[in-house]
Design a protein around this motif. Structure first.
Motif, PDB file in Angstrom:
ATOM      1  N   ALA A  28      52.775  31.650  13.446  1.00  0.00           N
ATOM      2  CA  ALA A  28      52.448  33.091  13.215  1.00  0.00           C
ATOM      3  C   ALA A  28      51.170  33.433  12.460  1.00  0.00           C
ATOM      4  N   THR A  29      50.382  34.355  13.047  1.00  0.00           N
ATOM      5  CA  THR A  29      49.266  34.950  12.327  1.00  0.00           C
ATOM      6  C   THR A  29      49.736  36.294  11.806  1.00  0.00           C
ATOM      7  N   SER A  30      49.501  36.381  10.255  1.00  0.00           N
ATOM      8  CA  SER A  30      49.869  37.463   9.555  1.00  0.00           C
ATOM      9  C   SER A  30      49.138  38.370  10.153  1.00  0.00           C
ATOM     10  N   SER A  31      49.774  39.409  10.242  1.00  0.00           N
ATOM     11  CA  SER A  31      49.107  40.873  10.738  1.00  0.00           C
ATOM     12  C   SER A  31      47.879  41.283   9.983  1.00  0.00           C
ATOM     13  N   GLY A 154      47.609  27.342  11.061  1.00  0.00           N
ATOM     14  CA  GLY A 154      47.695  27.193  12.627  1.00  0.00           C
ATOM     15  C   GLY A 154      47.271  28.876  13.255  1.00  0.00           C
ATOM     16  N   SER A 155      47.162  29.635  12.206  1.00  0.00           N
ATOM     17  CA  SER A 155      46.915  31.067  12.575  1.00  0.00           C
ATOM     18  C   SER A 155      45.688  31.090  13.429  1.00  0.00           C
ATOM     19  N   VAL A 156      45.456  32.123  14.164  1.00  0.00           N
ATOM     20  CA  VAL A 156      44.223  32.838  14.896  1.00  0.00           C
ATOM     21  C   VAL A 156      43.500  33.697  14.002  1.00  0.00           C
ATOM     22  N   SER A 157      42.766  32.774  13.186  1.00  0.00           N
ATOM     23  CA  SER A 157      41.969  33.949  12.060  1.00  0.00           C
ATOM     24  C   SER A 157      40.927  32.956  11.492  1.00  0.00           C
ATOM     25  N   LYS A 170      40.246  40.562  13.852  1.00  0.00           N
ATOM     26  CA  LYS A 170      41.013  41.941  13.589  1.00  0.00           C
ATOM     27  C   LYS A 170      41.807  41.479  12.125  1.00  0.00           C
ATOM     28  N   VAL A 171      42.586  40.561  12.121  1.00  0.00           N
ATOM     29  CA  VAL A 171      43.614  40.379  11.081  1.00  0.00           C
ATOM     30  C   VAL A 171      42.797  40.224   9.693  1.00  0.00           C
ATOM     31  N   ASP A 172      41.584  39.484  10.000  1.00  0.00           N
ATOM     32  CA  ASP A 172      40.628  39.282   8.733  1.00  0.00           C
ATOM     33  C   ASP A 172      40.066  40.826   8.448  1.00  0.00           C
ATOM     34  N   VAL A 173      39.686  41.100   9.297  1.00  0.00           N
ATOM     35  CA  VAL A 173      38.978  42.718   9.116  1.00  0.00           C
ATOM     36  C   VAL A 173      39.958  43.532   8.121  1.00  0.00           C
ATOM     37  N   GLY A 175      42.471  42.438   6.556  1.00  0.00           N
ATOM     38  CA  GLY A 175      42.501  41.963   5.060  1.00  0.00           C
ATOM     39  C   GLY A 175      41.615  42.400   4.146  1.00  0.00           C
ATOM     40  N   MET A 176      40.512  42.242   4.599  1.00  0.00           N
ATOM     41  CA  MET A 176      39.292  42.768   3.934  1.00  0.00           C
ATOM     42  C   MET A 176      39.244  44.195   3.739  1.00  0.00           C
ATOM     43  N   GLN A 177      39.459  45.158   4.509  1.00  0.00           N
ATOM     44  CA  GLN A 177      39.688  46.682   4.335  1.00  0.00           C
ATOM     45  C   GLN A 177      41.061  46.872   3.349  1.00  0.00           C
TER      46      GLN A 177
END
Length: 228
Positions: A28-31, A154-157, A170-173, A175-177
């Motif tokens: 799973a990739t954290s949202s 294993g996430s796409v991040s 987008k999930v990284d952006v 998190g940054m926001q």
């Protein structure tokens, strides 16, 4: 003897079972990529690139530019800065397994005092990272520097704990926001922590856990900051 219909169903069930067994289970990739305890006062900061080769200066240039496209402004300076970027070469048996290192000195209130971000040239060579992959590792380490922790294993991040393949997502952006959505509060008389992390080059090597997420062998020490 089984009928053709029964055999067909059995065959489909067998194929389905094999597909479930063979296909890797996507983690799973954290949202929203998790955040670390530190941050800059706003989504812009200076950095000093201490790299001596044009090649690694360009790696850092591309990585900072890619973060800037996503809303975090890294500004290069030739004067002193709380953030320094560089590379090193550790070919030792213990050192070569690490692809990058970061040391963050920060207060309990989250204020960054100093960030030292490094890439291991020897690991890049040993594990045959191309330049695009090196830029992604640099983006990963810059993500830690600005206040992101790891996404899921294993996430796409870009903050995948063994990232080699992913650019900023987008999930990284998000998190940054989220890390910078609240006003910054300066506290001078505060406890100071030093967080040292080392990102392993080989994704199959065990990665310790910190912040409740798979993280990169992070240890922290603390002391009291004298007001200034």
């Amino acid at each position: 003897m089984k009928s053709k219909h029964q055999l067909a169903i059995a065959s489909l069930m067998t194929v389905g079972a094999l597909m479930m067994t063979v296909q890797p289970i996507a983690a799973a990739t954290s949202s929203s990529t998790p955040i670390a305890p530190w941050r800059y006062d706003k989504k812009t900061t200076t950095y000093r690139d201490k790299s001596t080769s044009p090649y690694y200066k360009d790696v850092w240039r591309q990585a900072t530019k890619n973060w800037q496209k996503q809303g975090f402004k890294w500004q290069s300076t030739k004067s002193s800065s709380k953030t320094t970027l560089t590379s090193y070469a550790d070919k030792s048996a213990k050192g070569v397994v690490y692809i990058g290192m970061k040391q963050t000195t920060y207060t309990a209130s989250g204020r960054i005092i100093k960030n030292k971000v490094m890439l291991n040239r020897a690991s890049f060579q040993k594990f045959k990272y191309n330049k695009a992959e090196r830029v992604k590792v640099a983006e990963h380490e810059l993500g830690h520097a600005l206040g992101l922790a790891h996404n899921q294993r294993g996430s796409v991040s870009v903050m995948n704990p063994a990232n080699r393949s992913y650019a900023i997502k987008k999930v990284d952006v998000k998190g940054m926001q989220r890390r910078y959505q609240t006003p910054y509060k300066t506290v001078t008389n505060d406890t100071v922590y030093v967080a040292n992390s080392s990102l392993k080059a080989n994704p199959y090597l065990e990665i310790q856990t910190v912040f409740g997420h798979d993280h990169d062998c992070e240890t922290a020490s603390q002391f009291t900051l004298t007001p200034f």
